[in-house]
Design an enzyme around this catalytic site. Structure first.
Site, PDB file in Angstrom:
ATOM      1  N   LEU A 123       0.896  -1.155   0.000  1.00 39.79           N
ATOM      2  CA  LEU A 123       0.000   0.000   0.000  1.00 39.79           C
ATOM      3  C   LEU A 123       0.928   1.197   0.000  1.00 39.79           C
ATOM      4  CD1 LEU A 123      -3.057   0.578   0.035  1.00 39.79           C
ATOM      5  CD2 LEU A 123      -2.908   0.823   2.518  1.00 39.79           C
ATOM      6  N   ASP A 124       0.980   1.936  -1.106  1.00 34.47           N
ATOM      7  CA  ASP A 124       2.038   2.925  -1.266  1.00 34.47           C
ATOM      8  C   ASP A 124       1.874   4.115  -0.327  1.00 34.47           C
ATOM      9  OD1 ASP A 124       0.556   5.130  -2.639  1.00 34.47           O
ATOM     10  OD2 ASP A 124       0.326   3.646  -4.235  1.00 34.47           O
ATOM     11  N   GLU A 125       2.899   4.954  -0.294  1.00 35.91           N
ATOM     12  CA  GLU A 125       2.971   6.062   0.659  1.00 35.91           C
ATOM     13  C   GLU A 125       1.793   7.020   0.533  1.00 35.91           C
ATOM     14  OE1 GLU A 125       6.183   9.562   1.977  1.00 35.91           O
ATOM     15  OE2 GLU A 125       6.497   8.353   0.161  1.00 35.91           O
ATOM     16  N   ASP A 126       1.303   7.215  -0.682  1.00 38.47           N
ATOM     17  CA  ASP A 126       0.221   8.169  -0.924  1.00 38.47           C
ATOM     18  C   ASP A 126      -1.163   7.556  -0.754  1.00 38.47           C
ATOM     19  OD1 ASP A 126       2.144  10.109  -1.592  1.00 38.47           O
ATOM     20  OD2 ASP A 126       2.239   9.370  -3.650  1.00 38.47           O
ATOM     21  N   SER A 127      -1.222   6.295  -0.351  1.00 36.31           N
ATOM     22  CA  SER A 127      -2.495   5.606  -0.186  1.00 36.31           C
ATOM     23  C   SER A 127      -2.738   5.289   1.285  1.00 36.31           C
ATOM     24  CB  SER A 127      -2.515   4.310  -1.013  1.00 36.31           C
ATOM     25  OG  SER A 127      -2.288   4.593  -2.379  1.00 36.31           O
TER      26      SER A 127
END
Length: 259
Positions: A123-127
């Protein structure tokens, strides 16, 4: 308290296969429990790994078996934006930093600072949203193993005009790195909001899919992994995965999601 379950199938089945199918443990774990004399059927301890359970018979795992299956730890985290799932680059904050006692919901131990709890699915940093951190290899295989059938659900807010043509391409017809993507279930839920249900998890997949059709993701929120829902777990808080949820994940990983 010992675990008991009555077999309600129509045909006899090997005990290790049944335990694996029902999500109690893996087949290999079942073989180990049987070899150690920790499994009984209708009160009789079994020692044969090939033993079949008959319809109507009751299987019991004693307390020692239960303890052996509980050695792995899986935590459910509501990851905020600004944290990375795994090993961070310099200057980035790993999600494991949130695993502190004041942030815990419910009972259970807080992991040690040096505990190995890799993320089970990125789950990427912006999510934001549902993230699993686990030292349980069976759970990891169920969620991200090559044979896993678990789907993941996301609520996505985008900028740009949403059209039926773009939705059709998002559902089927896009490729990343020259490889076709599996069909996705994509529905429009508001003027600028979409719901994605995927059965794969390539790097920044939804953001890249949207870019290919002229949409920009401004918010991405994962709310479900297979049968496990984020629910009302507050942002930045975490809890332990329950034994029942573990069993559900493992069982669902071998069942194709509904079309």
């Amino acid at each position: 308290m010992a675990f008991t379950r009555t077999y309600d199938g129509d045909e006899p089945v090997r005990v290790n296969k049944w335990l694996g199918q029902t999500g109690v443990c893996s087949r290999r774990e079942a073989d180990t429990l049987i070899a150690n004399g920790l499994v009984s059927i209708d009160g009789e301890t079994i020692s044969d790994a090939g033993r079949k359970i008959q319809p109507g018979e009751t299987l019991t795992l004693n307390d020692t078996a239960q303890a052996a299956l509980a050695t792995g730890m899986t935590l459910v985290l509501h990851k905020p934006v600004g944290y990375v799932s795994g090993q961070p680059d310099p200057g980035k904050i790993p999600a494991v930093r949130l695993l502190k006692t004041p942030n815990r919901i419910g009972e259970g131990d807080t992991p040690a600072r040096d505990a190995s709890l890799p993320p089970i699915g990125r789950l990427d940093e912006d999510s934001r949203g549902l993230l699993l951190l686990s030292s349980d290899g069976v759970v990891a295989k169920a969620v991200i193993g090559p044979a896993s059938e678990l789907d993941k659900e996301y609520l996505v807010v985008v900028e740009g005009q949403i059209t039926e043509g773009k939705l059709s391409k998002l559902r089927h017809g896009l490729s990343l790195n020259d490889k076709p993507l599996k069909p996705a279930r994509v529905t429009q839920t508001g003027p600028q909001s979409l719901r994605f249900i995927l059965t794969e998890g390539k790097y920044r997949q939804i953001r890249r899919m949207c870019e290919l059709v002229g949409l920009e993701v401004v918010d991405l929120y994962r709310i479900r992994i297979g049968p496990l829902e984020l629910g009302d777990l507050p942002e930045g808080r975490w809890r332990h995965l329950t034994h029942q949820e573990r069993a559900m994940l493992i069982a669902a990983s071998t069942t194709p999601p509904a079309p």
